[in-house]
Design a protein around this motif. Structure first.
Motif, PDB file in Angstrom:
ATOM      1  N   ALA A 276       5.300 -65.686  19.391  1.00 57.30           N
ATOM      2  CA  ALA A 276       4.103 -65.921  20.197  1.00 57.30           C
ATOM      3  C   ALA A 276       3.083 -64.799  19.997  1.00 57.30           C
ATOM      4  O   ALA A 276       1.874 -65.059  19.861  1.00 57.30           O
ATOM      5  CB  ALA A 276       4.482 -66.040  21.673  1.00 57.30           C
ATOM      6  N   ARG A 277       3.556 -63.553  19.948  1.00 64.17           N
ATOM      7  CA  ARG A 277       2.633 -62.435  19.717  1.00 64.17           C
ATOM      8  C   ARG A 277       2.074 -62.468  18.299  1.00 64.17           C
ATOM      9  O   ARG A 277       0.923 -62.081  18.075  1.00 64.17           O
ATOM     10  CB  ARG A 277       3.338 -61.101  19.987  1.00 64.17           C
ATOM     11  CG  ARG A 277       3.632 -60.859  21.466  1.00 64.17           C
ATOM     12  CD  ARG A 277       4.027 -59.411  21.712  1.00 64.17           C
ATOM     13  NE  ARG A 277       5.199 -59.023  20.941  1.00 64.17           N
ATOM     14  CZ  ARG A 277       6.451 -59.216  21.330  1.00 64.17           C
ATOM     15  NH1 ARG A 277       6.709 -59.813  22.487  1.00 64.17           N
ATOM     16  NH2 ARG A 277       7.460 -58.822  20.566  1.00 64.17           N
ATOM     17  N   ARG A 278       2.873 -62.931  17.341  1.00 66.88           N
ATOM     18  CA  ARG A 278       2.381 -63.072  15.965  1.00 66.88           C
ATOM     19  C   ARG A 278       1.178 -64.005  15.913  1.00 66.88           C
ATOM     20  O   ARG A 278       0.157 -63.708  15.280  1.00 66.88           O
ATOM     21  CB  ARG A 278       3.497 -63.619  15.070  1.00 66.88           C
ATOM     22  CG  ARG A 278       3.075 -63.898  13.624  1.00 66.88           C
ATOM     23  CD  ARG A 278       4.095 -64.786  12.934  1.00 66.88           C
ATOM     24  NE  ARG A 278       4.072 -66.152  13.448  1.00 66.88           N
ATOM     25  CZ  ARG A 278       5.070 -67.027  13.296  1.00 66.88           C
ATOM     26  NH1 ARG A 278       6.169 -66.671  12.671  1.00 66.88           N
ATOM     27  NH2 ARG A 278       4.953 -68.246  13.792  1.00 66.88           N
ATOM     28  N   ASP A 279       1.289 -65.144  16.570  1.00 68.74           N
ATOM     29  CA  ASP A 279       0.207 -66.121  16.525  1.00 68.74           C
ATOM     30  C   ASP A 279      -1.049 -65.592  17.213  1.00 68.74           C
ATOM     31  O   ASP A 279      -2.171 -65.817  16.738  1.00 68.74           O
ATOM     32  CB  ASP A 279       0.670 -67.432  17.152  1.00 68.74           C
ATOM     33  CG  ASP A 279       1.803 -68.093  16.367  1.00 68.74           C
ATOM     34  OD1 ASP A 279       1.978 -67.731  15.184  1.00 68.74           O
ATOM     35  OD2 ASP A 279       2.497 -68.952  16.935  1.00 68.74           O
ATOM     36  N   LEU A 280      -0.866 -64.862  18.308  1.00 69.65           N
ATOM     37  CA  LEU A 280      -2.009 -64.260  18.988  1.00 69.65           C
ATOM     38  C   LEU A 280      -2.656 -63.186  18.122  1.00 69.65           C
ATOM     39  O   LEU A 280      -3.895 -63.088  18.045  1.00 69.65           O
ATOM     40  CB  LEU A 280      -1.575 -63.662  20.324  1.00 69.65           C
ATOM     41  CG  LEU A 280      -1.186 -64.652  21.425  1.00 69.65           C
ATOM     42  CD1 LEU A 280      -0.621 -63.899  22.629  1.00 69.65           C
ATOM     43  CD2 LEU A 280      -2.391 -65.488  21.844  1.00 69.65           C
ATOM     44  N   ALA A 298       6.956 -65.500   9.513  1.00 66.41           N
ATOM     45  CA  ALA A 298       7.819 -64.329   9.630  1.00 66.41           C
ATOM     46  C   ALA A 298       7.388 -63.490  10.824  1.00 66.41           C
ATOM     47  O   ALA A 298       6.627 -63.948  11.677  1.00 66.41           O
ATOM     48  CB  ALA A 298       7.766 -63.520   8.336  1.00 66.41           C
ATOM     49  N   ASN A 299       7.857 -62.250  10.899  1.00 66.14           N
ATOM     50  CA  ASN A 299       7.459 -61.360  11.994  1.00 66.14           C
ATOM     51  C   ASN A 299       6.408 -60.361  11.526  1.00 66.14           C
ATOM     52  O   ASN A 299       6.324 -59.236  12.018  1.00 66.14           O
ATOM     53  CB  ASN A 299       8.671 -60.632  12.574  1.00 66.14           C
ATOM     54  CG  ASN A 299       9.250 -59.600  11.623  1.00 66.14           C
ATOM     55  OD1 ASN A 299       9.126 -59.718  10.396  1.00 66.14           O
ATOM     56  ND2 ASN A 299       9.903 -58.586  12.172  1.00 66.14           N
ATOM     57  N   GLU A 344       1.358 -52.391  21.265  1.00 69.68           N
ATOM     58  CA  GLU A 344       1.162 -51.947  19.885  1.00 69.68           C
ATOM     59  C   GLU A 344       0.128 -52.806  19.164  1.00 69.68           C
ATOM     60  O   GLU A 344      -0.697 -52.291  18.400  1.00 69.68           O
ATOM     61  CB  GLU A 344       2.503 -51.987  19.147  1.00 69.68           C
ATOM     62  CG  GLU A 344       3.489 -50.923  19.612  1.00 69.68           C
ATOM     63  CD  GLU A 344       4.876 -51.114  19.047  1.00 69.68           C
ATOM     64  OE1 GLU A 344       5.635 -50.137  19.002  1.00 69.68           O
ATOM     65  OE2 GLU A 344       5.220 -52.258  18.660  1.00 69.68           O
ATOM     66  N   ASN A 345       0.170 -54.110  19.404  1.00 72.25           N
ATOM     67  CA  ASN A 345      -0.812 -54.989  18.767  1.00 72.25           C
ATOM     68  C   ASN A 345      -2.223 -54.677  19.256  1.00 72.25           C
ATOM     69  O   ASN A 345      -3.187 -54.734  18.486  1.00 72.25           O
ATOM     70  CB  ASN A 345      -0.458 -56.449  19.032  1.00 72.25           C
ATOM     71  CG  ASN A 345       0.829 -56.875  18.365  1.00 72.25           C
ATOM     72  OD1 ASN A 345       1.313 -56.203  17.449  1.00 72.25           O
ATOM     73  ND2 ASN A 345       1.405 -57.970  18.817  1.00 72.25           N
ATOM     74  N   ALA A 346      -2.356 -54.357  20.535  1.00 72.65           N
ATOM     75  CA  ALA A 346      -3.664 -53.993  21.076  1.00 72.65           C
ATOM     76  C   ALA A 346      -4.169 -52.704  20.434  1.00 72.65           C
ATOM     77  O   ALA A 346      -5.363 -52.579  20.116  1.00 72.65           O
ATOM     78  CB  ALA A 346      -3.585 -53.851  22.594  1.00 72.65           C
ATOM     79  N   ALA A 347      -3.277 -51.739  20.235  1.00 72.86           N
ATOM     80  CA  ALA A 347      -3.661 -50.489  19.583  1.00 72.86           C
ATOM     81  C   ALA A 347      -4.085 -50.733  18.141  1.00 72.86           C
ATOM     82  O   ALA A 347      -5.047 -50.119  17.642  1.00 72.86           O
ATOM     83  CB  ALA A 347      -2.504 -49.495  19.642  1.00 72.86           C
ATOM     84  N   LEU A 348      -3.379 -51.618  17.458  1.00 73.36           N
ATOM     85  CA  LEU A 348      -3.755 -51.971  16.093  1.00 73.36           C
ATOM     86  C   LEU A 348      -5.157 -52.563  16.056  1.00 73.36           C
ATOM     87  O   LEU A 348      -5.988 -52.185  15.214  1.00 73.36           O
ATOM     88  CB  LEU A 348      -2.747 -52.962  15.509  1.00 73.36           C
ATOM     89  CG  LEU A 348      -3.173 -53.656  14.207  1.00 73.36           C
ATOM     90  CD1 LEU A 348      -3.154 -52.669  13.056  1.00 73.36           C
ATOM     91  CD2 LEU A 348      -2.291 -54.855  13.911  1.00 73.36           C
ATOM     92  N   LEU A 349      -5.433 -53.501  16.940  1.00 78.60           N
ATOM     93  CA  LEU A 349      -6.743 -54.155  16.948  1.00 78.60           C
ATOM     94  C   LEU A 349      -7.855 -53.155  17.246  1.00 78.60           C
ATOM     95  O   LEU A 349      -8.936 -53.216  16.647  1.00 78.60           O
ATOM     96  CB  LEU A 349      -6.742 -55.289  17.966  1.00 78.60           C
ATOM     97  CG  LEU A 349      -5.920 -56.520  17.582  1.00 78.60           C
ATOM     98  CD1 LEU A 349      -5.781 -57.454  18.782  1.00 78.60           C
ATOM     99  CD2 LEU A 349      -6.550 -57.246  16.404  1.00 78.60           C
TER     100      LEU A 349
END
Length: 360
Positions: A276-280, A298-299, A344-349
């Protein structure tokens, strides 16, 4: 397709790690976010307390194979356990390394780009490598693959599904076609990222010359280094003949079996959270100036920024974010980004916005 055989050995040694700050956010190795559950600590403590550290582990990994059977859906008697899937790949090279009729050296057929260890292991052993370029959208060119199988009569054909680094699945028909055109060799279907995929998967029973390889390293248990190969009886026997005794450490056997037996439902839910986080994340990156975000099963995500990939990679690293940059013509100027936690995804963005150029 490229009909040339590759014999140059490059990039050997430990897997590369980008330089930068020691505490950098690691989104470069396709490790899953931490698997956290209130029962995990007590379960592992109880299981590991019973490990006799002065004894060698179970040479047959009986309990582990039974747990892996329930997790993977493969018969326990068809499985060989290994130290991650990497060891199983090495055993396949050892077991199936006799040159074919009329060949000076054994041959491996590998899509390109794909998991680098296929090529590295082949070249280290003196094999010839035939690389089959992927299509324009990083999909497998089944016709070119089948042509290579018929022309080169390979010992081993490697198909990662989903593929690393692109995240694209391999259609079951392409796998079966490769098996039919490789009568004297093996087709290795590497399903390391299969738990994250919703694409159709090859049903059982499998052709006798197909070996399916899996691992727990991508679902949150990388430190245990537990993998498996599922093979027909004659291939299973060949793998057992070259497998070292006690190849999977006792603590890893016990810990993996305990998690799979006691928390398999929770572990699968952990995997689906990552999906789900991958798709977001894919949707968010697509809106942040990417030339392309390849659909992934994949992940991780295979991302082509508008800027040169090396520049974006350096910019992210300067901001404490580590992603994988795999330079080369075959990789099309892309970065491989592991899906992390929501934080972590938010930090990446945030870092991406600071260093990537949006299209005009």
């Amino acid at each position: 397709m490229s009909n040339g055989k590759t014999r140059t050995i490059d990039g050997l040694g430990p897997p590369p790690r980008p330089g930068g700050l020691p505490g950098a956010l690691r989104l470069d190795a396709n490790e899953a976010p931490p698997f956290e559950h209130p029962r995990l600590g007590p379960l592992l403590s109880s299981a590991l307390a019973g490990v006799a550290l002065h004894r060698y582990p179970d040479a047959r990994a009986t309990e582990l194979l039974q747990a892996l059977s329930r997790w993977s859906g493969a018969p326990a008697g068809a499985l060989v356990a290994g130290t991650g899937s990497d060891e199983l790949l090495g055993l396949l090279f050892d077991a199936w390394g006799e040159p074919g009729v009329g060949r000076e050296r054994p041959v491996a057929v590998i899509p390109a780009p794909s998991f680098v260890m296929y090529r590295r292991r082949a070249l280290l052993r003196g094999w010839d490598v035939v690389e089959v370029p992927l299509g324009a959208d990083f999909e497998l060119d089944a016709g070119a693959l089948w042509d290579a199988c018929e022309r080169w009569s390979p010992n081993l054909v490697f198909l990662a599904s989903p593929n690393n680094p692109t995240g694209r699945p391999v259609p079951p028909a392409a796998v079966l076609g490769a098996c039919a055109r490789t009568p004297h060799g093996l087709v290795v279907l590497d399903e390391a990222y299969g738990d994250f995929s919703g694409a159709p998967r090859l049903p059982r029973p499998s052709p006798d010359n197909l070996v399916r390889v899996g691992t727990l390293s991508k679902v949150g248990l990388a430190a245990l280094r537990v993998g498996w190969a599922e093979a027909a009886p004659h291939v299973h026997a060949a793998l057992e003949a070259v497998r070292a005794p006690f190849n999977v450490a006792g603590p890893s056997q016990v810990a993996a079996a305990a998690v799979l037996n006691g928390l398999s439902v929770e572990l699968r839910a952990h995997v689906q959270d990552c999906v789900a986080r991958r798709d977001l994340l894919a949707e968010a990156l697509a809106s942040e100036g990417c030339a392309r975000v390849t659909p992934s099963e994949a992940n991780f995500l295979w991302v082509q920024p508008v800027q040169p990939a090396a520049a974006v990679h350096a910019g992210l690293l300067a901001r404490g974010i580590r992603v994988a940059h795999l330079p080369g013509a075959a990789t099309g100027g892309c970065l491989r980004v592991t899906v992390g936690t929501a934080r972590e995804n938010a930090a990446l963005l945030e870092a991406w916005r600071a260093c990537a150029i949006r299209p005009a």
